[in-house]
Design a protein around this motif. Sequence first.
Motif, PDB file in Angstrom:
ATOM      1  N   UNK A 154     -10.296  -8.474 -14.839  1.00  0.00           N
ATOM      2  CA  UNK A 154     -11.186  -7.512 -14.176  1.00  0.00           C
ATOM      3  C   UNK A 154     -12.059  -6.804 -15.208  1.00  0.00           C
TER       4      UNK A 154
ATOM      5  N   UNK B 107      -7.211  -3.163 -17.393  1.00  0.00           N
ATOM      6  CA  UNK B 107      -8.610  -3.543 -17.247  1.00  0.00           C
ATOM      7  C   UNK B 107      -9.467  -3.006 -18.391  1.00  0.00           C
TER       8      UNK B 107
ATOM      9  N   UNK C  52      -8.118   2.257 -13.019  1.00  0.00           N
ATOM     10  CA  UNK C  52      -8.385   1.221 -14.016  1.00  0.00           C
ATOM     11  C   UNK C  52      -9.753   0.582 -13.872  1.00  0.00           C
ATOM     12  N   UNK C  53     -10.503   0.968 -12.856  1.00  0.00           N
ATOM     13  CA  UNK C  53     -11.809   0.350 -12.660  1.00  0.00           C
ATOM     14  C   UNK C  53     -12.781   0.821 -13.728  1.00  0.00           C
ATOM     15  N   UNK C  54     -13.906   0.111 -13.789  1.00  0.00           N
ATOM     16  CA  UNK C  54     -14.998   0.492 -14.677  1.00  0.00           C
ATOM     17  C   UNK C  54     -16.216   0.755 -13.862  1.00  0.00           C
TER      18      UNK C  54
ATOM     19  N   UNK D  19      -5.239   4.186  -4.991  1.00  0.00           N
ATOM     20  CA  UNK D  19      -4.255   3.118  -5.161  1.00  0.00           C
ATOM     21  C   UNK D  19      -3.786   3.046  -6.601  1.00  0.00           C
ATOM     22  N   UNK D  20      -2.462   3.126  -6.807  1.00  0.00           N
ATOM     23  CA  UNK D  20      -1.929   3.127  -8.174  1.00  0.00           C
ATOM     24  C   UNK D  20      -2.322   1.856  -8.925  1.00  0.00           C
ATOM     25  N   UNK D  21      -2.605   1.988 -10.188  1.00  0.00           N
ATOM     26  CA  UNK D  21      -2.964   0.868 -11.068  1.00  0.00           C
ATOM     27  C   UNK D  21      -4.259   0.171 -10.678  1.00  0.00           C
ATOM     28  N   UNK D  22      -5.010   0.731  -9.754  1.00  0.00           N
ATOM     29  CA  UNK D  22      -6.297   0.120  -9.427  1.00  0.00           C
ATOM     30  C   UNK D  22      -7.404   1.147  -9.614  1.00  0.00           C
TER      31      UNK D  22
ATOM     32  N   UNK E 183     -14.176  -0.650  -4.109  1.00  0.00           N
ATOM     33  CA  UNK E 183     -14.248  -1.703  -5.130  1.00  0.00           C
ATOM     34  C   UNK E 183     -15.280  -2.748  -4.712  1.00  0.00           C
TER      35      UNK E 183
ATOM     36  N   UNK F 194       0.747  -1.250   0.000  1.00  0.00           N
ATOM     37  CA  UNK F 194       0.000   0.000   0.000  1.00  0.00           C
ATOM     38  C   UNK F 194       0.780   1.305   0.000  1.00  0.00           C
TER      39      UNK F 194
ATOM     40  N   UNK G 113     -16.398  -7.220 -16.268  1.00  0.00           N
ATOM     41  CA  UNK G 113     -17.341  -6.113 -16.454  1.00  0.00           C
ATOM     42  C   UNK G 113     -18.058  -6.260 -17.794  1.00  0.00           C
TER      43      UNK G 113
ATOM     44  N   UNK H  73     -10.294   0.006  -1.589  1.00  0.00           N
ATOM     45  CA  UNK H  73     -10.662  -1.411  -1.574  1.00  0.00           C
ATOM     46  C   UNK H  73     -12.122  -1.579  -1.188  1.00  0.00           C
TER      47      UNK H  73
ATOM     48  N   UNK I 238     -10.918  -9.536  -5.207  1.00  0.00           N
ATOM     49  CA  UNK I 238     -12.097  -8.683  -5.127  1.00  0.00           C
ATOM     50  C   UNK I 238     -13.244  -9.174  -5.998  1.00  0.00           C
TER      51      UNK I 238
ATOM     52  N   UNK J  35       3.034  -2.213  -5.900  1.00  0.00           N
ATOM     53  CA  UNK J  35       2.267  -3.134  -5.078  1.00  0.00           C
ATOM     54  C   UNK J  35       2.460  -4.601  -5.457  1.00  0.00           C
ATOM     55  N   UNK J  36       2.875  -4.886  -6.693  1.00  0.00           N
ATOM     56  CA  UNK J  36       2.761  -6.248  -7.214  1.00  0.00           C
ATOM     57  C   UNK J  36       3.545  -7.307  -6.445  1.00  0.00           C
TER      58      UNK J  36
ATOM     59  N   UNK K 298      -6.349  -7.672  -7.187  1.00  0.00           N
ATOM     60  CA  UNK K 298      -7.655  -7.550  -7.832  1.00  0.00           C
ATOM     61  C   UNK K 298      -8.419  -8.868  -7.867  1.00  0.00           C
TER      62      UNK K 298
END
Lengths: 335, 350
Positions: B272, B243, A285-287, A279-282, A254, A78, B276, A251, B302, B92-93, B299
Amino acid sequence: MRRVTMKDVARRAGVSQPTVSFVLNDRRDVSVAESTRARVLKAAEELHFQPNRAAQSLRSNRSFTVGIIADRVAAEPYAGQIILGVQHAVQASGYVCFVVETSATHDSGEAAMENLLRQGVAGLIYAAPGPRPAVKAKTDEGTRSVFVNCWPSDGSDAAVVLADEYQGERDAASAVFDAGHRRVVFLGGVEGEFACQERERGLDDAAVDAGIDPRSIRREHGDYQASSGYELALQVLADDHPTALICGNDRMAIGALIAVHSMGLSCPQDVSIVGFDDQPDIADQLHPSLTTVALPHLQMGLEAGELLLADDDRPGRHLVPCTYIPRASLATPPA
Amino acid sequence: MMGWRTQGGHLVDTNRRRPTLADVAKLSGVSPSAASKILNNRPNTRLSADTTQKVRAAAEELGYRANPVARGLRLSTTRTIGFVSDRVTTMRYASGMIRGALEAADDDDYTVLIAETDGQPQKLRRAIETMVDRRVDGIVVGITFARLIEAPHPPGLPLVVCNGRTPDALPCVLPDEYEAGKAVAETLLRAGHRHIGLIGELPPVFKDPRWSVTISTRFKGMNDALNAAGVSPVKTVVPEWRADIGYENALNMMHQHPDITALITATDNVAFGAYRALSELNLKIPYNVSVVSFDDEELAEYLRPGLTTARLPYDEMARRATRQVLGHRPFGEELVPMPMIIRESVARVE
């Protein structure tokens, strides 16, 4: 008796700590005025300064070290940007950062901290992924320490760098109210913890600004995990039909988003969702991409690094502003 | 780097190999962990006095010193492992690597000193030099995305690359992507799927080891398994594994090939987006379309239903790299299996 440190020499000579290091380690690649050099050498002699073991190896120009004591920052995904920020702040002065991660060890990192300190460090930075008390190393007497996203558990005076959680949530909640939402539910993190308290205070003030009674806003508390956002959102969506969910972190947001989808609803057409963290890269990137508040981890690390190398001690709380990040998950409420 | 350096006014030969715990264990005929417990005076080890005696005699004979202070003085060690990374702690990975290295070191009462280098070769070199100055006993170089890097190797010091490779073939630990590719494809084949979509291929990454030394084998394993079963998947080429790209590709693919019953996505990020798209098309996972993926990153947890995916075992890779450094495993290239994390996204078709 406490060992005389470069900090003491710096104070006596009226120069910065890096300058003392440069002079005492005879680094000719860094230009220091002859008069300053003489002043530093005189102060070192007057104080009977003894370079420690690591300081001796500084002649190689290499062991110029800042220690970062990380509690889950290195081993969890994080807040790693804090480490990057510290590094950026101190590398210009020729320092290398060494990180000791205190989690996942049988002694909470005590042996590692002792090893780090035994060889000498210019200073220590304590870091945590979320604001909380941090236990100081037993042997760090006399080493300048700065706390970032944490504070000394023994209540001692120190420079403490924190994110302005209050201002971040106030900005986000204001955006939600400005968009026209009135049926708003707060899905917070752990109740009573510093971050959650500060954010709720921000929410309350934003509500008052918008002419809404803060007590009329339903609040539920989870544990910052996506699953708690999911469960809580399913519950409040069924009970109250809110048009906006303000979540404790990305989180949980999400989890809430997945709950909205699973009920056949759309975000933001039916329900708007706001997170916290960025949060980077999350989050991006969501939809739909998540409207959230960026925790300024990089800047906090920079600030901590600068405080560590500053000429003088600057104890007290140093707040770094959070940035509201508008994206697609917040829109006007359905008509 | 030279083979000599000064220490306390004396020249020390850094090329001379130090006796390791593994040497003591071998000579005394016990396991390294038993030898470690004895030499570190761990209480309640339930090891016989005879074994204890044998291990101590072997340690004496080889000049092995377990006491940190004595070691520090006589053999210039600090009971510390250096972990030098490109971006493992700041992204984070792969942060699981830190946990793996810490746990493996802790088992032997070693501590870990971590340095970040922001992916810059110059900083990597300096971090390793500084680690040597601080007399670490060995170094693990951890890389976030498995790629080819250049790492200086200080003489006389064990150094293992975790999740990467060097042109001079230093010891390294890598994920077994080929077997994972096969396992992912076989998961679908075993469930009876014949119409499979694959999102998506990333040709530049396949060709350039500075981007990845493993990803091409992920796809080779997949293709070999599908070919062997006589299945030719519908494939897309994508510019990046994100995504939103997964979303668009899944949408298009299901429009053009409505007979597809299963999707393989290159990463969880892509999955992800595909989730959707499938929900927008009113296709239920896994009843209408199964999805299987790679990485098991944050991800994947989730998603609802839970995503079946082949896990990148960062913690285990770092554990093994650290155990190589500590002399518990032979030096060399080691492939670590990627476990299939079975959740709810794959169903049988008749």
